[in-house]
Design a protein around this motif. Structure first.
Motif, PDB file in Angstrom:
ATOM      1  N   LEU A  16       0.835  -1.203   0.000  1.00 21.00           N
ATOM      2  CA  LEU A  16       0.000   0.000   0.000  1.00 21.00           C
ATOM      3  C   LEU A  16       0.873   1.257   0.000  1.00 21.00           C
ATOM      4  O   LEU A  16       0.668   2.173  -0.806  1.00 21.00           O
ATOM      5  N   TYR A  66       3.420   1.215  -3.447  1.00 24.07           N
ATOM      6  CA  TYR A  66       3.002   1.091  -4.847  1.00 24.07           C
ATOM      7  C   TYR A  66       1.652   1.719  -5.189  1.00 24.07           C
ATOM      8  O   TYR A  66       1.213   1.604  -6.324  1.00 24.07           O
ATOM      9  N   THR A  67       0.973   2.311  -4.236  1.00 22.60           N
ATOM     10  CA  THR A  67      -0.346   2.848  -4.561  1.00 22.60           C
ATOM     11  C   THR A  67      -0.385   4.360  -4.361  1.00 22.60           C
ATOM     12  O   THR A  67       0.351   4.902  -3.535  1.00 22.60           O
ATOM     13  N   PRO A  68      -1.252   5.045  -5.105  1.00 21.01           N
ATOM     14  CA  PRO A  68      -1.406   6.493  -4.910  1.00 21.01           C
ATOM     15  C   PRO A  68      -1.825   6.849  -3.485  1.00 21.01           C
ATOM     16  O   PRO A  68      -1.365   7.848  -2.939  1.00 21.01           O
ATOM     17  N   ARG A  74      -6.007   9.240 -14.139  1.00 23.43           N
ATOM     18  CA  ARG A  74      -5.114   8.082 -14.068  1.00 23.43           C
ATOM     19  C   ARG A  74      -4.524   7.743 -15.443  1.00 23.43           C
ATOM     20  O   ARG A  74      -3.348   7.424 -15.576  1.00 23.43           O
TER      21      ARG A  74
END
Lengths: 294, 238
Positions: free
Chosen positions: A161, A164-166, B110
């Motif tokens: 999390l 690697y995630t926004p 995105r």
């Protein structure tokens, strides 16, 4: 040799629990620079909620899921209702607020559930595994393996999390520089709430995993919290990975001391380790920052 | 995206009970550079912090085209299209160069993010070479490039630059000023540039505004301000 293996595996099994509490403390520290003294108390409370569900339904896993969900919600609510009003004020205010919250939660648990010790079920057997006549001890029991897998999986998911995630990037940016995060359009308040909610979830997980070993009562998480805090400091309060390693080091050390030296000495050994780390690596073993406000 | 204008009208703002800005009015026209000049304590940084929402207005209006930004939270203002590069650079040193840049992308759709990032690396090749490094390892000039690139990745309509030359070598200052000029000329960006280095700022600006003790004391075309010897000596120190 058998003793050594038994103590080591037992230490790992205990250590992952300290790591889970340490991890929840790190999550909050990274997000808000607050040390949540109520983290153990909140974990105790969610364990009571789980026990009520398990007793009512007979379904351990339903209680497990409800406890994690309760931890998530309670963590978020605590941030919004209790912590946010103290934000931007002297650091001591927040310390007092979290200590007050601990007293409140433990008092509430006593009023609602009573102060007697309650046994807590485990989903798997606590009987240690054997290889032939070689007994690996409780540290290799199915329950201990489940504990280790659950904590490591949670830590792994958090690592993914964050890395690697926004959302993870927003959380890290908010933790390191709330001002810059806001300049980039990040809703720092929401992200902070999310950080506390996740910490509540991890704390609830730790509560579910440790309570079968300690019984459940309003102060049942106090000593576990101290060891989880020690794990987080050893690893560096900024480092989720450090909390895991710190917890494992602490768990194994305490089991060796209990097994080889004496059963009344492990707390002393834990404090000695804490002092040594603070003397020689004051930011912890894995911290990204060189200084820390004490 | 069409160029936008930023209008600050009769703004009063400050810290605690002390007003720093006393009825400041500035209009940054679309696709221009407006240099905000003045001595230390004139209120330049407070002006930018007020526009981006970190200092609350007690009076007056801040508008981006037809949208009022007055009293909005900083993250709302960022999402409205105002990118603020703060004094002291605002790099998050604990993140890598690429992670810092990805912060800028969070405001984009995105689907557009990967292409925008590659475009940024083409424009700022020094950052492409250092994408995996922690931002703490960058030089002052590289950090300045990083924060400007990050701000641009958010696809802003207006760019607020606070002392971009602070602490940089003269050669790097010239590079930064060239970059700001390109942003106006090639991207049609509206720039509000706060600078202590008045000579550099006026060399690229379309218009200049001089602040003194929280009030606007002069607004004119950049060339006119640079040619006004008395004003330069009195307020700008050159």
């Amino acid at each position: 040799m058998q003793e050594f293996v038994e103590f080591t595996l037992g230490g790992v099994s205990d250590g992952v629990i300290y790591a889970a509490i340490g991890l929840s403390l790190v999550l909050i520290w990274r997000a808000t620079r607050v040390l949540n003294y109520a983290q153990g108390g909140l974990a105790m409370f969610t364990s009571y909620i789980a026990l009520m569900v398990i007793n009512a339904t007979g379904n351990y896993w339903l209680g497990f899921v409800v406890a994690l969900a309760a931890g998530l919600v309670i963590g978020g609510v605590v941030e919004r209702v209790v912590i946010r009003p103290a934000a931007g004020k002297p650091h001591l205010n927040t310390v007092i607020v979290t200590i007050g919250l601990l007293i409140l939660v433990e008092g509430l648990a006593g009023i609602i559930y009573g102060s007697k010790n309650r046994s807590f079920p485990t989903p798997y057997s606590i009987v240690g595994a054997k290889i032939g006549s070689f007994d690996l001890g409780e540290g290799a029991s199915p329950s201990a393996i489940f504990t280790a897998v659950a904590v490591l999986a949670a830590a792994g998911l958090l690592a993914v999390l964050f890395r690697y995630t926004p959302v993870g990037l927003r959380m890290r940016a908010s933790a390191f520089s709330g001002t810059v995060a806001q300049l980039m359009g990040v809703r720092v308040g929401r992200i902070t709430t999310l950080g506390w909610a996740l910490a509540g979830l991890i704390g609830a997980l730790a509560g579910m995993l440790v309570t079968p070993q300690t019984f459940l009562y309003p102060n049942s998480m106090d000593s576990i919290f101290v060891l989880g805090f020690t794990a987080a400091v050893i690893g560096g309060l900024d480092s989720p990975g450090g909390a895991i390693v710190g917890g494992l080091i602490l768990g194994v050390l305490l089991n060796y001391v209990t097994g080889y030296v004496g059963s009344n000495l492990p707390e002393l050994a834990g404090l000695a380790l804490l002092i040594l780390v603070l003397m020689f690596r004051p930011s912890g073993l894995f911290a990204s920052t060189a200084t820390r406000q004490v | 995206m069409p160029a936008s204008s930023l209008a600050v009208t009769d703004v009063v703002a400050g810290y605690n009970s002390t007003p720093v800005l006393n009825g400041v009015s500035i209009t940054a026209r679309p696709a221009t550079i407006t240099a905000v000049l003045g001595a230390n304590g004139a209120g330049k940084t407070t002006l930018l912090r007020t526009i981006s929402g970190f200092v609350r207005t007690r009076g007056g209006q801040v508008r981006l085209d037809d949208v009022s930004l007055t009293r909005l939270a900083p993250d709302h203002i960022a999402r409205a299209g105002v990118a603020h590069v703060p004094e002291g650079q605002g790099v998050i040193t604990e993140l890598t160069v690429e992670e810092n840049l990805k912060l800028g992308l969070l405001l984009r759709r995105r689907a557009d993010r990967a292409a925008a990032l590659e475009d940024a690396y083409r424009k700022f090749s020094i950052l492409a070479d250092r994408r995996r490094r922690h931002a703490a390892t960058l030089s002052g000039g590289e950090r300045q490039m990083l924060v400007i690139a990050r701000a641009l990745l958010s696809a802003p309509r207006v760019l607020l630059l606070d002392e971009p030359s602070l602490g940089l070598a003269p050669k790097v200052v010239a590079q930064v000023m060239d970059l700001v000029r390109q942003l106006r000329d090639e991207s049609g960006l509206t720039v509000l540039l706060v600078e202590q280095n008045a000579r550099s700022a006026l060399s690229i600006a379309d218009q200049g505004v001089v602040l003194n003790l929280g009030k606007v004391v002069a607004t004119a075309a950049a060339g006119e301000l640079a040619a006004d010897v008395a004003l330069r000596r009195h307020y700008l120190g050159f």
